[in-house]
Design an enzyme around this catalytic site. Structure first.
Site, PDB file in Angstrom:
ATOM      1  N   SER A 108       5.843 -13.145  -9.607  1.00 47.32           N
ATOM      2  CA  SER A 108       6.709 -12.210  -8.748  1.00 47.32           C
ATOM      3  C   SER A 108       6.501 -12.687  -7.312  1.00 47.32           C
ATOM      4  CB  SER A 108       5.836 -10.848  -8.828  1.00 47.32           C
ATOM      5  OG  SER A 108       6.206  -9.976  -7.734  1.00 47.32           O
ATOM      6  N   SER A 109       7.538 -12.385  -6.368  1.00 43.68           N
ATOM      7  CA  SER A 109       7.479 -12.807  -5.059  1.00 43.68           C
ATOM      8  C   SER A 109       6.250 -11.965  -4.332  1.00 43.68           C
ATOM      9  CB  SER A 109       8.850 -12.279  -4.147  1.00 43.68           C
ATOM     10  OG  SER A 109       9.062 -11.084  -4.538  1.00 43.68           O
ATOM     11  N   CYS A 110       5.583 -11.285  -4.991  1.00 44.14           N
ATOM     12  CA  CYS A 110       4.645 -10.507  -3.992  1.00 44.14           C
ATOM     13  C   CYS A 110       3.424 -11.480  -4.098  1.00 44.14           C
ATOM     14  CB  CYS A 110       4.188  -9.350  -4.744  1.00 44.14           C
ATOM     15  SG  CYS A 110       3.359  -9.142  -6.425  1.00 44.14           S
ATOM     16  N   TYR A 137      -1.732  -6.577  -8.344  1.00 45.79           N
ATOM     17  CA  TYR A 137      -0.710  -7.209  -9.228  1.00 45.79           C
ATOM     18  C   TYR A 137      -0.446  -8.679  -8.678  1.00 45.79           C
ATOM     19  CZ  TYR A 137       3.849  -7.689 -11.128  1.00 45.79           C
ATOM     20  OH  TYR A 137       5.103  -8.244 -12.118  1.00 45.79           O
ATOM     21  N   LYS A 141      -0.821 -12.293 -10.996  1.00 41.98           N
ATOM     22  CA  LYS A 141       0.076 -13.232 -11.029  1.00 41.98           C
ATOM     23  C   LYS A 141      -0.243 -14.559 -10.707  1.00 41.98           C
ATOM     24  CE  LYS A 141       3.655 -10.711 -13.315  1.00 41.98           C
ATOM     25  NZ  LYS A 141       3.867 -11.209 -14.330  1.00 41.98           N
ATOM     26  N   HIS A 180      10.944   0.633  -8.745  1.00 43.09           N
ATOM     27  CA  HIS A 180      11.108  -0.289  -7.429  1.00 43.09           C
ATOM     28  C   HIS A 180      12.319   0.408  -6.645  1.00 43.09           C
ATOM     29  CE1 HIS A 180       9.249  -3.482 -10.029  1.00 43.09           C
ATOM     30  NE2 HIS A 180       8.561  -3.372  -8.768  1.00 43.09           N
ATOM     31  N   TRP A 203      12.032   6.597   1.525  1.00 51.09           N
ATOM     32  CA  TRP A 203      10.935   6.075   1.998  1.00 51.09           C
ATOM     33  C   TRP A 203      11.001   5.217   2.964  1.00 51.09           C
ATOM     34  CZ3 TRP A 203       5.999   5.737  -1.511  1.00 51.09           C
ATOM     35  CH2 TRP A 203       5.635   6.856  -2.150  1.00 51.09           C
TER      36      TRP A 203
END
Length: 311
Positions: A108-110, A137, A141, A180, A203
């Protein structure tokens, strides 16, 4: 991969796994193995070992994960770390023990530091602090990437890792508590139109910029890299283009045909200011995405109406 190769897709009912399944089927691969979470708990090491010993897959796509948006990541921190660590460790270790020819791990890009330079290059991994809201998370990853590298270094396993940008598409999650941003906006704006509401609340400030990739483009990239790439280093998968959350909301509003106004709740968190992938490595390997954002949103919205509104 041969057309007769035995291919296991972990997480085949999720948005990514189902897209990989469709792509493989379309390309003529017939020997595809799947298990639902009720049939095989991927957090259970012995169950995973037994499954691999019985099925002996040639290739593995590791798309199974516990996923969610900012709220879910921040609320269920223990589960996001534990579940994802167990899933990936069990599958990667079982793939090694059972001589899987090749495994592709989806990250994941996170994984990249919160304040990393933009666009995000693969070598920025572990160069700074992570975004706190989804740190568990991200750590899970990152561990998956390091597992693939370590089994390669120690045992010569052909395990590769890819890092997708923000994804959307068929079979997305539209639960407002743990989805998401893009699917959440599709649902919110659709319901506002349906109820003749005057406004929709979004948000945050609307200023953060995000990159979005249609899941079927990711699936095509995964199948391409499974066949074309054997490198140790991870590969970013994205479009190389980003858009502000405000611009995204306006685009979804336009696709859906909502006539009301957008209101931004600045008391809610923005998350990382910007996340744009450097996809020059992917492009140099010969792959580019095909589905642009407006077209993809229209496809996702049609899928949302078919699966969720009618249901």
């Amino acid at each position: 991969m041969e057309k007769s190769s035995k291919i296991y897709i972990a997480g085949h009912r999720g948005m990514v796994g189902s897209a990989i399944y469709r792509k493989l089927k379309a390309d003529g691969f017939e020997n595809i193995i799947t298990r639902t979470s009720s049939e095989l708990d991927l957090r259970n090491q012995q169950a995973v070992l037994d499954f691999f010993a019985e099925e002996l897959p040639d290739y593995v796509y590791l798309a199974a994960a516990k996923v969610g948006g900012i709220q879910a990541n921040n609320t269920y921190r223990a589960e996001f770390l534990f579940d994802n660590l167990m899933i990936e460790a069990n599958i990667i270790h079982a793939a090694h023990l059972n001589n899987v020819k090749k495994l592709l791990f989806l990250g994941s890009s996170c994984i990249y530091p919160k304040m990393a330079p933009q666009p995000l290059k693969e070598e920025y991994l572990l160069t700074g602090e992570l975004e706190p809201t989804n740190e568990p998370y991200a750590i899970a990853k990152i561990t998956g990437i390091k597992l693939c590298e370590s089994y390669r270094d120690q045992y010569g396993s052909n395990f590769i890792s890819v890092m997708p940008t923000n994804l959307y598409g068929y079979n997305d999650n539209y639960d407002l508590n743990n989805s998401h941003v893009l699917p959440a906006l599709i649902r919110k704006i659709h319901e506002a139109k349906d109820n003749n509401a005057a406004t929709v609340t979004v948000w945050g400030t609307g200023n953060p910029k995000r990159e979005f990739l249609f899941a079927d483009d990711l699936a095509a990239a995964c199948v391409y890299l499974m066949e074309q790439y054997d490198g140790r280093e991870l590969v970013n998968i994205g479009t190389g283009e980003d858009i502000s959350i405000k611009e995204l909301a306006l685009l979804i509003k336009d696709v859906i045909g909502f006539e009301g106004e957008l209101e931004f709740d600045t008391s809610k968190p923005d998350g990382t200011p910007r996340k744009l992938m450097d996809v020059s490595k992917l492009h140099s390997l010969g792959f580019r995405h095909k589905i642009e954002l407006r077209e993809g949103i229209a496809l996702a919205y049609a899928d949302f109406k078919e699966k969720y509104v009618t249901a």
